[in-house]
Design a protein around this motif. Sequence first.
Motif, PDB file in Angstrom:
ATOM      1  N   ASP A 208      36.094  -5.594 -21.194  1.00 60.91           N
ATOM      2  CA  ASP A 208      36.541  -4.196 -21.282  1.00 60.91           C
ATOM      3  C   ASP A 208      35.681  -3.283 -20.418  1.00 60.91           C
ATOM      4  O   ASP A 208      36.007  -2.095 -20.253  1.00 60.91           O
ATOM      5  N   ASN A 209      34.599  -3.796 -19.908  1.00 55.12           N
ATOM      6  CA  ASN A 209      33.678  -2.991 -19.101  1.00 55.12           C
ATOM      7  C   ASN A 209      33.713  -3.362 -17.625  1.00 55.12           C
ATOM      8  O   ASN A 209      32.918  -2.866 -16.834  1.00 55.12           O
ATOM      9  N   LEU A 210      34.640  -4.239 -17.284  1.00 54.64           N
ATOM     10  CA  LEU A 210      34.800  -4.623 -15.869  1.00 54.64           C
ATOM     11  C   LEU A 210      35.609  -3.545 -15.156  1.00 54.64           C
ATOM     12  O   LEU A 210      36.625  -3.081 -15.682  1.00 54.64           O
ATOM     13  N   THR A 211      35.188  -3.195 -13.945  1.00 55.35           N
ATOM     14  CA  THR A 211      35.999  -2.254 -13.159  1.00 55.35           C
ATOM     15  C   THR A 211      36.637  -2.940 -11.956  1.00 55.35           C
ATOM     16  O   THR A 211      37.652  -2.460 -11.452  1.00 55.35           O
ATOM     17  N   SER A 212      36.052  -4.020 -11.494  1.00 56.88           N
ATOM     18  CA  SER A 212      36.701  -4.785 -10.432  1.00 56.88           C
ATOM     19  C   SER A 212      36.061  -6.166 -10.351  1.00 56.88           C
ATOM     20  O   SER A 212      34.956  -6.389 -10.863  1.00 56.88           O
ATOM     21  N   VAL A 213      36.790  -7.063  -9.721  1.00 53.45           N
ATOM     22  CA  VAL A 213      36.249  -8.402  -9.443  1.00 53.45           C
ATOM     23  C   VAL A 213      36.654  -8.796  -8.028  1.00 53.45           C
ATOM     24  O   VAL A 213      37.674  -8.332  -7.514  1.00 53.45           O
ATOM     25  N   ALA A 225      40.219  -7.362  -6.967  1.00 58.05           N
ATOM     26  CA  ALA A 225      41.186  -7.007  -8.016  1.00 58.05           C
ATOM     27  C   ALA A 225      40.593  -5.929  -8.905  1.00 58.05           C
ATOM     28  O   ALA A 225      39.432  -6.006  -9.317  1.00 58.05           O
ATOM     29  N   SER A 226      41.396  -4.918  -9.148  1.00 53.24           N
ATOM     30  CA  SER A 226      40.978  -3.806 -10.015  1.00 53.24           C
ATOM     31  C   SER A 226      42.264  -3.207 -10.584  1.00 53.24           C
ATOM     32  O   SER A 226      43.361  -3.743 -10.355  1.00 53.24           O
ATOM     33  N   LYS A 227      42.148  -2.074 -11.263  1.00 47.06           N
ATOM     34  CA  LYS A 227      43.369  -1.452 -11.800  1.00 47.06           C
ATOM     35  C   LYS A 227      44.337  -1.090 -10.684  1.00 47.06           C
ATOM     36  O   LYS A 227      45.546  -1.066 -10.871  1.00 47.06           O
ATOM     37  N   ASP A 228      43.796  -0.786  -9.486  1.00 50.10           N
ATOM     38  CA  ASP A 228      44.653  -0.328  -8.388  1.00 50.10           C
ATOM     39  C   ASP A 228      44.988  -1.408  -7.368  1.00 50.10           C
ATOM     40  O   ASP A 228      45.947  -1.280  -6.615  1.00 50.10           O
ATOM     41  N   GLU A 229      44.180  -2.433  -7.302  1.00 49.22           N
ATOM     42  CA  GLU A 229      44.371  -3.476  -6.289  1.00 49.22           C
ATOM     43  C   GLU A 229      44.627  -4.801  -7.011  1.00 49.22           C
ATOM     44  O   GLU A 229      43.819  -5.182  -7.871  1.00 49.22           O
ATOM     45  N   ASN A 230      45.687  -5.475  -6.668  1.00 47.64           N
ATOM     46  CA  ASN A 230      46.035  -6.728  -7.343  1.00 47.64           C
ATOM     47  C   ASN A 230      45.864  -6.596  -8.867  1.00 47.64           C
ATOM     48  O   ASN A 230      45.122  -7.367  -9.503  1.00 47.64           O
ATOM     49  N   PRO A 231      46.546  -5.606  -9.463  1.00 49.16           N
ATOM     50  CA  PRO A 231      46.307  -5.323 -10.887  1.00 49.16           C
ATOM     51  C   PRO A 231      46.648  -6.482 -11.823  1.00 49.16           C
ATOM     52  O   PRO A 231      46.013  -6.633 -12.864  1.00 49.16           O
ATOM     53  N   ASP A 232      47.649  -7.302 -11.447  1.00 49.80           N
ATOM     54  CA  ASP A 232      47.984  -8.430 -12.325  1.00 49.80           C
ATOM     55  C   ASP A 232      46.848  -9.449 -12.379  1.00 49.80           C
ATOM     56  O   ASP A 232      46.544 -10.014 -13.432  1.00 49.80           O
ATOM     57  N   LEU A 233      46.250  -9.662 -11.217  1.00 55.81           N
ATOM     58  CA  LEU A 233      45.123 -10.599 -11.160  1.00 55.81           C
ATOM     59  C   LEU A 233      43.956 -10.047 -11.986  1.00 55.81           C
ATOM     60  O   LEU A 233      43.319 -10.775 -12.757  1.00 55.81           O
TER      61      LEU A 233
END
Length: 502
Positions: A208-213, A225-233
């Motif tokens: 829950d504290n991840l903002t991107s990977v 991948a983040s909420k805006d980039e590759n959100p499904d991943l």
Amino acid sequence: MKRRTFVRSSVAAAVAASLSTRRSMAALYQEAPQAPPDVDAITGAGGEITLKGKDIADLAARMRGRLLLPGDDGYDQARHILNPSFDKRPALIAQPTGTADVRAAVDFARDHDNLLLAVKCGGHSASGKSTCDGGMQIDLSAFRDVRVDPIARTARVTGGSLLGQLDHESMAYDLVAPMGTVSHTGVGGLVTGGGFGRVARRFGLSVDNLTSVDVVTADGQFLRASKDENPDLFWGVRGGGGNFGIVTSFEFDLHPMQRQVVGGRVMFPIAKAREILTFFADYSQKAPDELDIGFLVFYPPGGADGMAGFFLCYSGSESEAERVLAPMSALGTPMADTTQAIDYVALQRSGDTDDPRARGSYLKSGFVSSMPADLISAIVDGLEGHPDRSTGVFMQLSGGAINRVPSDATAFANRDIMGNLLSSVGWKHGDDPGQHIRWIKDYWATLEPFTKGFYSNDLAVDQRTAAIHANWGENYDRLVRVKNEYDPGNLFRLNANVQPTV
Ligand SMILES: Cc1cc2nc3c(=O)[nH]c(=O)nc-3n(C[C@H](O)[C@H](O)[C@H](O)COP(=O)(O)OP(=O)(O)OC[C@H]3O[C@@H](n4cnc5c(N)ncnc54)[C@H](O)[C@@H]3O)c2cc1C
């Protein structure tokens, strides 16, 4: 020259050549006089293949990190994981030092008929998924780094890092990200599966504290991948485990928190076990988010007396701690009480050897939503000491911020639970585990009816496929869609596996 020596020297030569810069590939091959011999291996689907020595040399040349074959220095250390029961021998082991190496290793595994592929970070897998027989292991232990930005309150953590590294770096600025409770647990496995820990009720699971990977997917692509980039991943990586690729970098939001917390263990004689669990069932449900408390009922090996009690961490103010913990005095004087004001990083290390999971063991676990009297009776009445094994049952509490996240916000679906109930049996390494495993399976059969779903990071070695899929509930269909897109060939299958349908 003996075959083993030959293999070692030829791959080592290729690796050494790959380290030298500004040389052509041709020059590199000239320096590696001969490729290593061919190596037998198995694919993810179980087929037998032969890896050509030249292809292995090519991979070694593409990598900055080491490529190990059986007999090489470091091979045994890499193939072993925390639980010594898993004595597996990969055909080859890649030890990436960065993302380029991870891509090279993933490309190699995919291009060789989807080699059986194990990914190891901290090596804590209870089901032995981070090592394998005959396949390729990608051991991320040479890929460890944490960078904290104290102004932005964020941390970047490379894919092979251990959670103790992050605690150490972030607490230097009185900042924290919720992680697990044993400092040598890998961020890679912990965070992709969920991440319960001492401050999770306050700040949420690790996911829950991840903002991107950053992820290297099965096709060898490097994706952010983040909420805006590759959100499904991004959604899938937060609870879907290692199903979608290898996370090479995690970015976390950090929370301000003072270094000093109140924590420790409070232990009573086993005779008080029922009273303790009855107290816990009620008290834990009224606890503030700042209190993480679990119970433990435990028999050491050798027929010694059992114990029952709590492990706790209160991360609010020290003055409040006394008031919050006061109800525990109703239980009388404990036989041991280590509760004290303590540095959070020290508390995070305090269970590094005596956490029941930190020994060779067999584990069963499941989520419970309450602790009715029948469950308490089953826990207490069925647990027994034994001269040749340790037995224990304990709970990692959920609730608070963990349960306030909707079950479909991340792939981690089980957001309505009281806690994770775990039961483990340990034996002396080398003893025949058969009777001990039989015992715990029988014991667990009396507790399992009270559980619904389980923590995929505590996956038992013999968990049924249908139960793994059902465990994700309504999130499973979306997980399959994400799997179909990013790993349609199921290269990443040694995990709580989401099976692709394409
Ligand atoms: C002693 C002990 C204490 C524990 N304490 C807690 C706890 O407090 N809270 C909690 O929530 N869990 C806890 N666990 C369970 C733990 O979350 C899982 O065992 C987890 O898988 C460990 O991660 P690892 O990297 O150490 O394991 P590994 O065995 O190295 O990896 C396990 C799996 O994670 C995946 N993986 C690893 N790294 C990556 C990566 N970079 N990218 C993609 N996938 C990856 C792979 O599928 C791999 O098979 C504990 C386990 C043990 C043994």
